[in-house]
Design a protein around this motif. Structure first.
Motif, PDB file in Angstrom:
ATOM      1  N   LEU A   1      66.572  27.079 123.364  1.00  0.00           N
ATOM      2  CA  LEU A   1      65.480  26.109 123.394  1.00  0.00           C
ATOM      3  C   LEU A   1      64.635  26.248 124.661  1.00  0.00           C
ATOM      4  CD1 LEU A   1      67.338  22.984 122.042  1.00  0.00           C
ATOM      5  CD2 LEU A   1      65.750  24.464 120.843  1.00  0.00           C
TER       6      LEU A   1
ATOM      7  N   LEU B   1      57.065  26.304 126.408  1.00  0.00           N
ATOM      8  CA  LEU B   1      55.782  26.192 125.726  1.00  0.00           C
ATOM      9  C   LEU B   1      55.293  24.750 125.722  1.00  0.00           C
ATOM     10  CD1 LEU B   1      56.098  28.276 122.448  1.00  0.00           C
ATOM     11  CD2 LEU B   1      54.410  28.550 124.228  1.00  0.00           C
TER      12      LEU B   1
ATOM     13  N   PRO C   1      62.901  28.874 126.004  1.00  0.00           N
ATOM     14  CA  PRO C   1      61.548  29.416 125.811  1.00  0.00           C
ATOM     15  C   PRO C   1      60.629  28.438 125.095  1.00  0.00           C
ATOM     16  CG  PRO C   1      63.208  30.975 125.048  1.00  0.00           C
ATOM     17  CD  PRO C   1      63.927  29.728 125.410  1.00  0.00           C
ATOM     18  N   LEU C   2      61.204  27.693 124.149  1.00  0.00           N
ATOM     19  CA  LEU C   2      60.411  26.765 123.369  1.00  0.00           C
ATOM     20  C   LEU C   2      59.923  25.592 124.213  1.00  0.00           C
ATOM     21  CD1 LEU C   2      61.619  26.194 119.863  1.00  0.00           C
ATOM     22  CD2 LEU C   2      60.174  24.564 120.968  1.00  0.00           C
TER      23      LEU C   2
END
Lengths: 255, 259
Positions: B110, B116, B112-113
């Motif tokens: 999670l 964002l 990298p997500l």
């Protein structure tokens, strides 16, 4: 039956929510693509060879690491549990090494093995070893001393004592340890790929994120969740198989 | 008599420190053969120089602060959502597959997500810790609330215990052994996520510093960082055990009386 319906309704609700939030513009579509696009991307990925290769690498690192850790921990646990005095002598060391977070070994793994299977294995083995070892120690300690003395006075050799008394007593504990270790091992396998770049699902996620392919990131995360569910289910099945003789499992099946 | 007591204390000391001393001696003997394994004296010196400095305030304490903030948030969320879900069979049946799915996602993916969605600053790091810690707490709370003693539930109803009193004295109390089990799992996940969140796109924190040492081939400093993480993990798990004994003293007491 009704439970199943409710569960399906819950999943449908989640999908509807994930579809509606970006469509209504509550969250930017670039950061949270609608559920339909995520699942579409996942379907598109599932027909590529690269994805299956990456998945294979992840599962290989997970299974191999778990197997190595399991064998080491069972052997060490049985010896420590049976040889008198050894348990007290190792207690402080085990209690010190166990809480060390395995990600602390990331830099070491990077230096020693670089982005390869070796790094994944180092992290996975370290993390899952302690989970199994602790349970084996509990299990060996749960052996009935009267039964143990009886076995001794009937002249059973140490090997048959381990084989016919200690191992069956410890087995439920060992399987609990295996179940906990399997979940941790999967987390660490993906982490090693994500942080160090060993080949696998985690590395694919990292690549997708760097190239700005947001739907792919989501699709791979969904896939990781599905694999996680598969891992849990597989270990639970194995546990039931192995312990089918055990009263706790038998009474559960009877009701 | 006195000699016996002293002898017992001696045995205890040997038990506690015998193996660790042997291990450090072994380390000292094999070190020097490999570039990657400096001897213990150098690591100890590096430990003093590296961590007893401004780094404590710049890197170590902020990391621990984020961990505790995320852990506290996850506890509030997990218990707060877990109690209503556990109390309502319909809600539980609806949400169970969804929750199982979220729990099965390895939390580090999670990162990298969330980068964002929330940038790369403190909110992201705290959010990463929350997103990983909340599931074991939530699911264990649900399980604990579901398995509450039915006789006690009926007794509460008969005596007209309801509302906040019922929640505090019966629901949370009865579920607390399970909730503590969830909290223990969450703590080790939280430490992992604290380190990982700092290994991505960060310029401070423990995880960042250790990776930096590794990239600059400051091997002794890197080992001292691994050692520090181990000490933090050990301290937190000892603290947790202390709190758990306090919170669950009634539970252990009852168990001992029964046995």
């Amino acid at each position: 039956m009704r439970r199943l319906l409710y569960g399906l309704a819950g999943l449908a609700g989640l999908l509807a929510l994930l579809e509606a939030v970006p469509r209504l513009g509550l969250v930017d579509e670039r950061f949270l693509p609608p559920a339909s696009r995520i699942l579409g991307t996942l379907a598109g990925q599932l027909v590529t060879a690269e994805l299956w290769l990456a998945l294979g690498e992840t599962v290989l690192g997970w299974a191999l690491g778990l197997a190595i850790a399991f064998c080491l921990a069972v052997a060490a646990g049985v010896v420590i549990g049976i040889v008198p005095g050894l348990r007290a002598a190792t207690h402080s060391t085990v209690e010190f090494l166990r809480p060390i977070p395995s990600v602390a070994l990331v830099p070491l793994a990077t230096l020693l093995y670089g982005p390869s299977l070796g790094s994944t294995l180092l992290l996975v083995v370290y993390a899952s070893f302690w989970q199994v070892l602790i349970q084996v120690l509990y299990g060996v300690a749960a052996v009935d001393p009267v039964a143990y003395d009886t076995a001794r006075s009937y002249g059973l050799s140490s090997w048959s004592r381990v084989r016919h008394l200690v191992w069956p007593t410890a087995l439920p504990y060992v399987m609990t340890g295996l179940r906990l270790a399997a979940a941790v091992a999967f987390i660490l396998a993906v982490t090693a790929e994500l942080v160090i770049g060993s080949p696998g699902l985690g590395a694919e996620i990292q690549v997708a994120q760097n190239s700005g392919a947001v739907p792919t990131v989501y699709a791979l995360i969904v896939l990781a969740g599905l694999v996680g569910i598969g891992v849990n289910a597989a270990v639970r099945l194995l546990e039931r198989r192995v312990l089918s003789w055990h009263p706790a499992v038998r009474s559960e099946a009877g009701t | 008599m006195k000699a016996g007591v002293r002898g017992k204390a001696g045995v205890r000391v040997v038990r506690l420190f015998g193996l660790p001393v042997l291990l450090v001696l072994g380390w000292w003997l094999v070190s020097g053969r490999s570039f990657y394994l400096p001897d213990p004296v150098r690591v100890a010196r590096a430990f003093g120089q590296t961590w007893f400095s401004a780094r404590v305030f710049d890197d170590v304490l902020p990391s621990i602060g984020r961990l505790l903030a995320g852990y506290a948030l996850a506890t509030v969320l997990g218990v707060g959502l877990g109690v209503p879900i556990g109390l309502s069979p319909r809600l539980r049946a609806t949400l169970e597959p969804v929750l199982e799915f979220f729990r099965a996602i390895p939390p580090p993916v999670l990162v990298p997500l969330l980068m964002l969605l929330a940038g790369i600053d403190t909110p992201m790091k705290v959010l990463v810790i929350v997103s990983g810690c909340v599931w074991p707490i939530l699911l264990n709370t649900v399980e604990g609330v579901r398995a509450l003693d039915e006789v006690l539930a009926d007794t509460c109803r008969m005596y007209g215990v309801h509302g906040a009193t019922r929640l505090r004295r019966f629901v949370l109390r009865g579920a607390s052994p399970q909730i503590m089990a969830g909290l223990r799992q969450a703590l080790s996940i939280g430490i992992i996520l604290m380190v990982i969140s700092e290994m991505f796109a960060s310029s401070s924190g423990l995880g960042f510093t250790i990776v930096l040492f590794q990239r600059q081939f400051q091997i002794a400093e890197m080992w001292s960082g691994i050692l520090l993480l181990g000490l933090i993990g050990l301290t937190l798990s000892l603290l947790f055990r202390f709190v758990e004994r306090r919170v669950l003293s009634w539970y252990y007491g009852a168990g001992a009386a029964r046995a």
